[in-house]
Design an enzyme around this catalytic site. Structure first.
Site, PDB file in Angstrom:
ATOM      1  N   ASN A 121       0.822  -1.206   0.000  1.00 44.07           N
ATOM      2  CA  ASN A 121       0.000   0.000   0.000  1.00 44.07           C
ATOM      3  C   ASN A 121       0.862   1.264   0.000  1.00 44.07           C
ATOM      4  O   ASN A 121       0.997   1.926  -1.026  1.00 44.07           O
ATOM      5  CB  ASN A 121      -0.953  -0.025   1.196  1.00 44.07           C
ATOM      6  CG  ASN A 121      -1.978   1.085   1.151  1.00 44.07           C
ATOM      7  OD1 ASN A 121      -1.873   2.009   0.364  1.00 44.07           O
ATOM      8  ND2 ASN A 121      -2.983   1.007   2.009  1.00 44.07           N
ATOM      9  N   ASP A 122       1.486   1.560   1.120  1.00 43.59           N
ATOM     10  CA  ASP A 122       2.226   2.823   1.216  1.00 43.59           C
ATOM     11  C   ASP A 122       3.352   2.927   0.191  1.00 43.59           C
ATOM     12  O   ASP A 122       3.641   4.015  -0.299  1.00 43.59           O
ATOM     13  CB  ASP A 122       2.797   2.990   2.632  1.00 43.59           C
ATOM     14  CG  ASP A 122       1.688   3.142   3.669  1.00 43.59           C
ATOM     15  OD1 ASP A 122       0.622   3.681   3.315  1.00 43.59           O
ATOM     16  OD2 ASP A 122       1.890   2.713   4.817  1.00 43.59           O
ATOM     17  N   VAL A 123       3.976   1.805  -0.147  1.00 41.96           N
ATOM     18  CA  VAL A 123       5.130   1.856  -1.055  1.00 41.96           C
ATOM     19  C   VAL A 123       4.722   2.111  -2.498  1.00 41.96           C
ATOM     20  O   VAL A 123       5.563   2.286  -3.362  1.00 41.96           O
ATOM     21  CB  VAL A 123       5.978   0.560  -0.989  1.00 41.96           C
ATOM     22  CG1 VAL A 123       6.551   0.383   0.406  1.00 41.96           C
ATOM     23  CG2 VAL A 123       5.195  -0.651  -1.425  1.00 41.96           C
ATOM     24  N   ALA A 141       1.003   3.598   7.402  1.00 41.91           N
ATOM     25  CA  ALA A 141       1.218   5.019   7.600  1.00 41.91           C
ATOM     26  C   ALA A 141      -0.100   5.737   7.872  1.00 41.91           C
ATOM     27  O   ALA A 141      -0.109   6.907   8.225  1.00 41.91           O
ATOM     28  CB  ALA A 141       1.910   5.628   6.387  1.00 41.91           C
TER      29      ALA A 141
END
Lengths: 96, 456
Positions: free
Chosen positions: B382-384, B423
């Site tokens: 997700n965040d990456v 995050a």
């Protein structure tokens, strides 16, 4: 603190050697590198063995026993699990 | 054995460590490198056992047998997904052993200033490593919440602990090594290790583990100063350097600083409301839709994230790769440096599933290829892959290097829901026109795609 000069020199030079040797490891091998270097930090087993071997009195003996157990788990487990991981990397390499 | 011969053999052991680590830089030589280091360790242990100062072997043998048995069982049984917590545990035990060595030295009686100072360093670093690693272990094993645990007065409390720790150490040194002061310092350090790691979020674990790894090396080096052993000093310094390099790589991959990770209490729910725009809709896809777009692609780049590890979906992913390769589709993998829970974790999981390591690409290598990629398949990440990191300077993850999957012709995201990642930030990728969302557990989703593909 003059008698610390030599060991501190050794420490600083070894740190630089470590940076040089390790900075080139590719990301693929970061986990095995960490568990392998972790096993090497188990070198403290030397201190644990000496401490346990010369310990007198129950308190020191218990502490010595614990130190040897901790360090041995670290060393034996660390090298074995690293070998297991790297075996997975190599296996496929051999098939090609 | 004469002490001088022993010292030379310790040198041989240390050289084997260095050469072994050097061989860790290529998958072809890494296994033999690890074995060389293990031989070095065996030499060091045998030399120590022959040391004339040792008076009794009962405690030693008992400790070696118990430790070897526990270590071997753990190493054989651990799942590859659980590797981060195992390494954390081993780190902690190494640090604990170094602290114990110093404590025993203090118990042995009258310490001069030099022994006092180095013993204090060994005790403090080793104990923080032990309890900090145990908390990291508990978080990774989900015995305690992975979210940052914060409480009022945390910073003041930690500062007081640090002051107490230093004061007790100074008293120990000044008193010529009174064990009670050493134990007081140990107690302060133990609590500090716990309170320092509790507020660190699950997403920052790759940094924490690398840093604790570095500390375990420094603890060993400090113990080396105490017992005057070059072998410990050199090996400890090597490991300290290795851990520090990995720590900095991880920190850079998240565009953070080490201080920010260790003291920032980043991630988790507190930022959950950021940038949520309920007006947008994501395009929901069925496994059949995904199978069709994959089967007719020429090139597919898979982006695996921690969701893949949690769902144990690496084998299902490999099956999909086989199915696609059979159809002439080029399949590659894009690995973000902080994918997984420790540096290089995703690579190990894929290696376990027999994915060829030549097909794994780093962020820099693969990013320029996304515009020419037909399908980017995001599995449990997700965040990456959050474009906000690149496009929105106000975002909490602004500047974090990401994989530019949104530049691929089609993006397929397999994810259980639209919920934000660690995050706590909403991901606009999910609402793009060229994004298909398959809402499912990574393993179930991949298995269904493979099944559907057989009918395409």
């Amino acid at each position: 603190m003059e008698d610390l000069l030599v060991p501190i020199t050794v420490f600083v030079l070894a740190s630089f050697a470590g940076f040089e040797v390790i900075s080139k490891v590719p990301p693929t091998l970061h986990t095995p590198l960490m568990s392998g270097s972790n096993a090497i930090s188990g070198i403290t087993i030397i201190g644990a063995l000496l401490a346990a071997g010369v310990a007198e009195g129950p308190a020191s003996q218990i502490l010595g026993f614990l130190a040897v157990v901790f360090a041995t788990v670290n060393v034996v487990g660390g090298f074995l699990v690293t070998d297991r991981m790297l075996g997975m990397f190599r296996q496929r390499d051999g098939q090609r | 054995m004469s002490p001088v011969l022993g010292e030379y053999l310790y040198l041989v052991a240390v050289v084997l460590f260095i050469v072994g680590l050097k061989r860790m830089s290529s998958p072809k030589t890494a296994r033999s490198g690890n074995q060389m280091a293990a031989v070095g360790m065996l030499i060091a242990v045998v030399v120590t056992l022959l040391d004339q100062r040792i008076v009794g072997y009962t405690t030693i043998v008992a400790g070696l047998v118990v430790g070897a048995a526990v270590g071997a069982v753990l190493a054989r049984r651990v799942e590859m997904t659980a590797m981060p917590q195992l390494v954390a545990l081993f780190n902690g035990l190494g640090g604990g052993a170094s602290a114990l060595v110093a404590l025993i030295e203090v118990h042995a009686g009258a310490a001069d200033v030099r022994t006092g100072v180095t013993a204090a360093a060994s005790i403090l670093i080793g104990t923080v490593t032990l309890t900090g690693s145990l908390v990291a272990f508990a978080k990774l094993q989900e015995l305690v919440s992975g979210a940052p645990i914060t409480y009022p007065g945390q910073k003041v409390g930690d500062s007081l602990l640090a002051v107490g720790m230093v004061a007790a150490s100074v008293m120990m040194i000044a008193s010529g090594g009174v064990p009670a002061w050493a134990w007081a310092a140990t107690a302060f350090a133990a609590v500090l290790g716990i309170t320092r790691v509790l507020p660190i979020g699950g997403a920052d674990m790759p940094v924490v583990i690398s840093f604790l790894n570095s500390l375990s090396g420094l603890a060993a080096a400090a113990a080396g100063f105490v017992i005057d052993s070059n072998a410990l000093i050199v090996s400890g310094a090597l490991v300290g350097a290795a851990g520090l390099i990995l720590t900095m790589i991880m920190v850079k991959a998240m565009n953070r600083t080490l201080g920010n990770v260790l003291f920032g209490a980043f991630g988790g729910a507190q930022e959950g409301a950021y940038g949520v725009d309920s007006g947008r809709t994501a395009r929901r896809a069925t496994p059949e839709d995904v199978a069709i777009s994959l089967a007719y692609a020429r090139s597919v780049v898979v982006v695996p994230g921690y969701g893949l590890a949690v769902a144990q979906a690496q084998h299902a992913l490999k099956e999909l790769e086989n199915e696609l390769t059979k159809r002439g589709v080029e399949v590659r993998y894009a690995i973000h440096p902080v994918a997984g829970r420790m540096p290089g974790h995703m690579n190990v999981l894929l290696a376990e599933a027999d994915v060829d390591y030549d097909k794994l690409f780093d962020l820099e290598e693969i990013n320029r290829d996304f515009p020419h990629t037909d399908v980017a398949l995001v599995v449990g990440a997700n965040d990456v892959v959050n474009p906000l990191a690149r496009d929105d300077p106000a975002s909490p993850i602004a500047g974090m290097p990401i994989l530019d999957v949104d530049k691929a012709k089609t993006v397929v995201v397999i994810k259980r829901s639209l919920s934000p990642g660690f995050a706590g930030i909403d991901n606009p990728l999910f609402y793009l026109d060229n994004t298909l969302m398959l809402f499912d557990d990574a393993r179930k989703g991949l298995t269904q795609i493979v099944d559907a593909m057989k009918d395409v």
